[in-house]
Design a protein around this motif. Structure first.
Motif, short mmCIF file in Angstrom:
data_model
loop_
_atom_site.label_atom_id
_atom_site.label_comp_id
_atom_site.label_asym_id
_atom_site.label_seq_id
_atom_site.Cartn_x
_atom_site.Cartn_y
_atom_site.Cartn_z
N PHE A 48 0.85 -1.18 0.00
CA PHE A 48 0.00 0.00 0.00
C PHE A 48 0.89 1.24 0.00
O PHE A 48 1.90 1.29 0.70
N TYR A 49 0.47 2.25 -0.78
CA TYR A 49 1.24 3.49 -0.82
C TYR A 49 0.29 4.67 -0.87
O TYR A 49 -0.72 4.63 -1.59
N PRO A 50 0.59 5.76 -0.11
CA PRO A 50 -0.32 6.90 -0.04
C PRO A 50 -0.62 7.51 -1.41
O PRO A 50 0.30 7.77 -2.20
N LYS A 51 -1.91 7.75 -1.66
CA LYS A 51 -2.30 8.37 -2.93
C LYS A 51 -1.68 9.76 -3.09
O LYS A 51 -1.28 10.14 -4.19
N TYR A 52 -1.61 10.49 -1.99
CA TYR A 52 -1.16 11.88 -2.10
C TYR A 52 0.29 11.96 -2.57
O TYR A 52 0.65 12.82 -3.38
N ARG A 53 1.14 11.07 -2.07
CA ARG A 53 2.54 11.10 -2.50
C ARG A 53 2.66 10.78 -3.99
O ARG A 53 3.51 11.34 -4.68
N LEU A 54 1.82 9.90 -4.50
CA LEU A 54 1.83 9.61 -5.93
C LEU A 54 1.38 10.83 -6.72
O LEU A 54 1.90 11.10 -7.82
N PHE A 55 0.43 11.57 -6.16
CA PHE A 55 -0.01 12.82 -6.79
C PHE A 55 1.15 13.80 -6.88
O PHE A 55 1.33 14.48 -7.91
N VAL A 56 1.96 13.91 -5.83
CA VAL A 56 3.11 14.81 -5.84
C VAL A 56 4.10 14.39 -6.93
O VAL A 56 4.66 15.23 -7.63
N LEU A 57 4.31 13.09 -7.07
CA LEU A 57 5.22 12.59 -8.10
C LEU A 57 4.73 12.98 -9.50
O LEU A 57 5.51 13.48 -10.33
#
Length: 286
Positions: free
Chosen positions: A136-145
């Protein structure tokens, strides 16, 4: 790759994306305009607080991001026209002036927001985590990427595929010729400075949602931004991206594997690079 290693790799990439958003503005101001703006970290923090206040009041993360960019762009206008125009071409004076401005802004934000820690409220659809590759990985961090990649593409197109970008690059190398053509290069430089400041504000808004906001955050992000620009090379957008990637990954590796030497893991390789490449990996003399 184990789940833990993949998780840390993504942490490094997402932190690198945030660093690029902030350092790309620093690259525009320091690298292209030759302005040593040590208030850049304070502009990042100002953008974060503006985003926090706006998003908390309106319930809109997008409104917070726009407010952060607008507020810091206006601050950039005031800084450039009110102070920096008197010290153009004098780097030491710029260092002292912008350092003082950064300290004043930091104290003002401390008075207004206190010493508490704040987090910019992320939108509902970016909360929680996604499951992929067995983790599992935070959606928000993927948004930042993703946002970091989009910012890189837009800036590259602006600087390399538009008339404005050509004028900026030509104005840096030969401002007299551009002025002789009837173009107000000072206005173009002002818009570039405001864009760089707005990117710092955007970084504050985005970073404030997962790194949090606190009084010393400006100094920390400024140090990382300086490392990114020095490693990548002053005035190079690609260098800023590569530098951000290196610093982001080294920071993650340092915190996980060598927590007591976390800063050495970053600045040791930086010193080694500068020993062989004094202008940075993609630096240029003009």
């Amino acid at each position: 790759m184990s789940g833990l290693n993949a998780f840390q790799l993504l942490n490094g990439l997402t932190f690198a994306a945030l660093l690029f958003i902030v350092a790309s503005g620093f690259t525009l101001i320091f690298g292209l305009l030759r302005i040593v703006n040590l208030a850049h970290g304070a502009l990042y923090l100002l953008g974060g607080y503006a985003a926090y206040a706006t998003a908390s009041a309106s319930g809109s993360f997008l409104a917070g991001m726009l407010a952060a960019m607008l507020a810091v762009a206006v601050m950039g206008l005031v800084l450039d026209q009110g102070l920096l125009r008197f010290v153009r071409g004098h780097e030491l004076r710029q260092v002292l002036l912008t350092l003082g401005v950064g300290l004043v802004l930091n104290d003002m934000m401390l008075v207004v927001f206190g010493g508490d820690t704040y987090t910019v409220p992320a939108p509902e659809f970016l909360r929680g985590a996604l499951r992929f590759a067995g983790m599992f990985y935070p959606k928000y961090r993927l948004f930042v990427l993703v946002l970091g990649i989009v910012i890189f593409i837009l800036l590259w197109l602006l600087l390399n595929r538009t008339r404005l970008g050509a004028l900026i690059r030509a104005g840096v190398d030969d401002p007299e010729t551009i002025e002789a053509m009837g173009i107000n290069i000072r206005r173009i430089f002002l818009l570039t400075f405001m864009l760089g400041a707005a990117l710092a504000g955007l970084g504050g808004a985005v970073g404030g949602a997962f790194l949090t906001l606190y009084p010393s955050a400006d100094a920390e992000i400024l140090v990382f931004s300086l490392a990114v620009v020095i490693i990548g090379g002053r005035g190079s957008l690609v260098g800023a991206a590569v530098g951000a990637l290196m610093v982001g990954m080294l920071n993650t590796v340092g915190q996980v594997m060598f927590p007591e030497f976390a800063y050495f893991v970053i600045f040791g390789p930086m010193a080694a690079i500068l020993a062989f490449r004094p202008l940075g990996l993609f630096g240029r003399t003009a």
